[in-house]
Design an enzyme around this catalytic site. Structure first.
Site, PDB file in Angstrom:
ATOM      1  N   GLY A 139     -52.320  25.789  24.494  1.00 35.76           N
ATOM      2  CA  GLY A 139     -51.705  25.609  22.943  1.00 35.76           C
ATOM      3  C   GLY A 139     -51.881  23.756  23.227  1.00 35.76           C
ATOM      4  N   HIS A 140     -53.141  23.140  22.060  1.00 35.69           N
ATOM      5  CA  HIS A 140     -53.675  22.039  22.852  1.00 35.69           C
ATOM      6  C   HIS A 140     -53.875  21.748  21.271  1.00 35.69           C
ATOM      7  CE1 HIS A 140     -54.880  20.857  26.697  1.00 35.69           C
ATOM      8  NE2 HIS A 140     -53.844  21.382  26.597  1.00 35.69           N
ATOM      9  N   THR A 141     -53.141  21.777  20.259  1.00 34.09           N
ATOM     10  CA  THR A 141     -53.801  20.717  18.437  1.00 34.09           C
ATOM     11  C   THR A 141     -54.057  19.360  18.730  1.00 34.09           C
ATOM     12  OG1 THR A 141     -51.488  22.331  18.105  1.00 34.09           O
ATOM     13  CG2 THR A 141     -52.447  21.058  16.404  1.00 34.09           C
TER      14      THR A 141
ATOM     15  N   ASP B 292     -46.915  22.009  25.772  1.00 33.38           N
ATOM     16  CA  ASP B 292     -46.392  21.430  24.682  1.00 33.38           C
ATOM     17  C   ASP B 292     -46.197  19.849  24.545  1.00 33.38           C
ATOM     18  OD1 ASP B 292     -46.736  24.652  24.233  1.00 33.38           O
ATOM     19  OD2 ASP B 292     -45.000  24.574  23.809  1.00 33.38           O
ATOM     20  N   GLU B 293     -46.291  19.332  25.571  1.00 34.33           N
ATOM     21  CA  GLU B 293     -46.182  17.794  25.647  1.00 34.33           C
ATOM     22  C   GLU B 293     -46.443  17.378  24.497  1.00 34.33           C
ATOM     23  OE1 GLU B 293     -46.402  19.280  28.088  1.00 34.33           O
ATOM     24  OE2 GLU B 293     -45.065  19.587  29.236  1.00 34.33           O
ATOM     25  N   ALA B 294     -47.515  17.660  23.735  1.00 38.58           N
ATOM     26  CA  ALA B 294     -48.750  16.838  23.028  1.00 38.58           C
ATOM     27  C   ALA B 294     -49.310  16.140  23.972  1.00 38.58           C
ATOM     28  CB  ALA B 294     -47.779  15.833  21.508  1.00 38.58           C
TER      29      ALA B 294
ATOM     30  N   ASP C 262     -40.558  10.265  16.795  1.00 38.06           N
ATOM     31  CA  ASP C 262     -40.009  10.380  15.238  1.00 38.06           C
ATOM     32  C   ASP C 262     -38.538  11.678  15.420  1.00 38.06           C
ATOM     33  OD1 ASP C 262     -42.758  11.676  16.005  1.00 38.06           O
ATOM     34  OD2 ASP C 262     -42.561  12.500  14.161  1.00 38.06           O
TER      35      ASP C 262
ATOM     36  N   ASN D 183     -54.761  30.304  27.037  1.00 38.42           N
ATOM     37  CA  ASN D 183     -52.761  30.744  27.186  1.00 38.42           C
ATOM     38  C   ASN D 183     -52.894  29.272  26.686  1.00 38.42           C
ATOM     39  OD1 ASN D 183     -53.371  30.090  29.688  1.00 38.42           O
ATOM     40  ND2 ASN D 183     -51.706  30.224  30.641  1.00 38.42           N
TER      41      ASN D 183
ATOM     42  N   GLY E 273     -52.277  17.001  24.126  1.00 39.57           N
ATOM     43  CA  GLY E 273     -54.712  16.560  23.419  1.00 39.57           C
ATOM     44  C   GLY E 273     -54.012  15.334  22.858  1.00 39.57           C
TER      45      GLY E 273
ATOM     46  N   ARG F  24     -59.090  39.539  44.806  1.00 43.63           N
ATOM     47  CA  ARG F  24     -61.060  39.575  45.111  1.00 43.63           C
ATOM     48  C   ARG F  24     -61.571  40.641  45.199  1.00 43.63           C
ATOM     49  NH1 ARG F  24     -59.792  38.781  51.493  1.00 43.63           N
ATOM     50  NH2 ARG F  24     -58.536  39.452  50.730  1.00 43.63           N
TER      51      ARG F  24
HETATM   52  P1  IMP Z   1     -48.288  32.942  30.644  1.00 47.13           P
HETATM   53  O1  IMP Z   1     -49.988  31.866  31.733  1.00 47.13           O
HETATM   54  O2  IMP Z   1     -49.811  33.738  29.524  1.00 47.13           O
HETATM   55  O3  IMP Z   1     -48.878  33.444  31.948  1.00 47.13           O
HETATM   56  O4  IMP Z   1     -47.472  33.451  30.977  1.00 47.13           O
HETATM   57  C1  IMP Z   1     -46.212  32.183  31.237  1.00 47.13           C
HETATM   58  C2  IMP Z   1     -45.239  31.416  31.286  1.00 47.13           C
HETATM   59  O5  IMP Z   1     -46.262  30.420  30.529  1.00 47.13           O
HETATM   60  C3  IMP Z   1     -44.525  32.157  29.364  1.00 47.13           C
HETATM   61  O6  IMP Z   1     -43.537  31.309  29.574  1.00 47.13           O
HETATM   62  C4  IMP Z   1     -45.291  31.018  28.468  1.00 47.13           C
HETATM   63  O7  IMP Z   1     -44.815  31.071  27.363  1.00 47.13           O
HETATM   64  C5  IMP Z   1     -46.040  30.107  29.383  1.00 47.13           C
HETATM   65  N1  IMP Z   1     -46.496  29.215  28.642  1.00 47.13           N
HETATM   66  C6  IMP Z   1     -48.122  29.553  28.850  1.00 47.13           C
HETATM   67  N2  IMP Z   1     -48.539  28.990  28.190  1.00 47.13           N
HETATM   68  C7  IMP Z   1     -47.891  27.431  28.136  1.00 47.13           C
HETATM   69  C8  IMP Z   1     -48.070  26.409  27.568  1.00 47.13           C
HETATM   70  O8  IMP Z   1     -49.984  26.676  26.867  1.00 47.13           O
HETATM   71  N3  IMP Z   1     -47.403  25.824  26.229  1.00 47.13           N
HETATM   72  C9  IMP Z   1     -46.150  26.117  27.004  1.00 47.13           C
HETATM   73  N4  IMP Z   1     -45.636  27.254  27.593  1.00 47.13           N
HETATM   74  C10 IMP Z   1     -46.857  28.171  28.085  1.00 47.13           C
END
Ligand code: IMP
Length: 431
Positions: free
Chosen positions: A40-42, A13-15, A339, A38, A17, A144
């Site tokens: 999250g890119h905004t 989540d360091e931005a 900011d 998993n 994207g 596997r």
């Molecule tokens: P998983 O990737 O869903 O198996 O989650 C494993 C760990 O990685 C958890 O602590 C999630 O919150 C974290 N995590 C997975 N994807 C992200 C992401 O894109 N940003 C921040 N944390 C993430």
């Protein structure tokens, strides 16, 4: 010929994207090499907000070829949700600008169920995952026997033969985890995934070959890491990590292109730290509803893109970022969300830790040790001026400039970009 990797140096989540979006003009191919839905890119473009969890951010630029590499795990349902979201916004997406590796592994609904049961019944062992089936799918990949690759979905008879014993095994496993676990039917899954394949087929490719041919033809590649380096399965805060190599270590295995082809690694850091899910976080601010942690969360809108969970917030941790910068061979830094800190009287940066009474400068990536580390802080004056309108280095108040310079000194790396807001224009190029 540029071959750039944009990687997060914290817990995701360091931005990233936004940085990927800024660098797309200089590249021909954009590649995701790890993780799945998993991430999250905004990206905010022209006042529109786009959220991606599986597709590379590059898809917003139809002139580029966006590639989902072999190291990614793909849930076809999510793939089409995101493709349709883009098409609805008028962004053209087709087989020529979005390709996915036939070697990427497939997420099935039993992966989601397995993860749900493990996490819900996990108590102290729960990891706090995103619930997208990532861990169980990678587990099957490495094991596997029970894994299916995307290319296999194009062969229904073969797929049914594979799914028969896999689903029988998964049903027994799920029942052993809970008597009320969901059960699955191989024929139904085979039918659903064969149908999904019809839609995926135009995008399917041998992406390793495609990338090598691209390099031979003089094309440049931009790698978009998902998550942050401290969540890397080998080098992160194990076991509180994701199940892939989210540092540049994953570029080679996850795309098939040798890492030595990289010409630049941009390390993306927030001006503070956040983390979602469980795991040690030495600089976390647990200072209550009126505290600085909550203030940063509110100002930075620190809620997970994928799960909506509030992110844990804290001061910048130079010990951790120095470690992940070295791990990734980072060349320069992008400092994001400066900011967000504008309203604080003073700021803190962890420059060392105290572990069992001893001062250490290195980062222990074992969670059980990191949990015992207490940050040693240095304090810097805040700037108390809105910096979101700054467009060049000289627009920054001197305290803000000093803060950025200090991050650079502590990490021994130049800062090339400072971001002061989500929009493309809210960017300062430092050199
Ligand atoms: P998983 O990737 O869903 O198996 O989650 C494993 C760990 O990685 C958890 O602590 C999630 O919150 C974290 N995590 C997975 N994807 C992200 C992401 O894109 N940003 C921040 N944390 C993430």
């Amino acid at each position: 010929m540029a071959c750039t990797c944009v990687v997060g140096l914290q817990w995701g989540d360091e931005a990233k994207g936004k940085i990927v979006d800024l660098l797309t003009a200089e590249h021909d191919l954009v590649v995701r090499y790890n993780g799945g839905a998993n991430a999250g890119h905004t990206v905010v473009r022209g006042g529109k907000t786009f959220k991606f969890s599986l597709l590379p951010t590059g898809v917003l630029h139809p002139h580029l070829r966006s590639v989902i590499g072999n190291g990614v795990v793909v849930y076809p349902v999510r793939f089409f949700e995101e493709v349709n979201q883009l098409r609805a916004a008028g962004v053209p997406v087709g087989g020529d600008n979005l390709v996915v590796s036939d070697h990427a592994h497939v997420i099935f609904p039993y992966h989601l169920e397995e993860e749900r049961l493990l996490e819900e019944g996990g108590g102290e062992q729960a990891i706090g995952t995103t619930g997208r089936g990532i861990g169980p799918c990678y587990q099957d990949k490495v094991g596997r026997r029970h894994a299916v690759r995307l290319g296999e979905l194009a062969h229904p008879d073969h797929l049914l033969k594979r799914l028969g014993p896999i689903v029988a095994y998964k049903n027994a496993l799920l029942r052993s985890l809970s008597p009320t676990a969901r059960q699955f039917d191989a024929e139904t899954l085979c039918r659903d995934y064969t149908r999904a394949m019809e839609q995926v087929r135009p995008h399917l490719a041998d992406t390793t070959r495609l990338l090598h041919e691209g390099l031979k033809a003089g094309k440049s590649i931009l790698y978009e890491a998902a998550q942050g380096s401290l969540l890397d399965v080998d080098h992160g805060t194990y076991p509180y990590v994701t199940s892939s190599n989210s540092s540049p270590a994953g570029v080679w295995s996850g795309s098939g292109v040798p890492a030595r082809r990289l010409t630049r690694v941009v390390g993306v850091i927030k001006a503070y730290s956040t983390r979602v899910g469980r795991g040690p976080f030495p600089t976390e601010l647990n200072d209550g509803p009126d505290g600085i942690g909550e203030k940063i969360r509110k100002t930075g809108r620190e809620y997970g893109t994928v799960t909506g969970r509030p992110r844990r917030c804290g001061w910048f941790d130079a010990v951790a970022a120095r470690y992940s910068a070295a791990l990734g061979g980072v060349d320069d830094l992008a400092v994001m969300l400066l900011d967000v800190l504008s309203d604080l009287d003073e700021l803190r940066i962890a420059t060392a830790y105290e572990l069992d009474g001893e001062r250490i400068d290195c980062f222990p990536s074992d969670s059980f040790l990191l949990e015992r580390c207490k940050p040693v802080y240095e304090t810097m004056p805040g700037w108390r001026v809105d910096v979101s309108g700054a467009r060049k280095p000289a627009d920054l108040p001197s305290a803000a400039r000093r803060y950025v310079d200090r991050l650079s000194e502590l990490l021994k790396l130049p800062v090339s970009i400072v971001s002061v807001g989500p929009d493309r224009v809210q960017t300062i190029f430092m050199r």
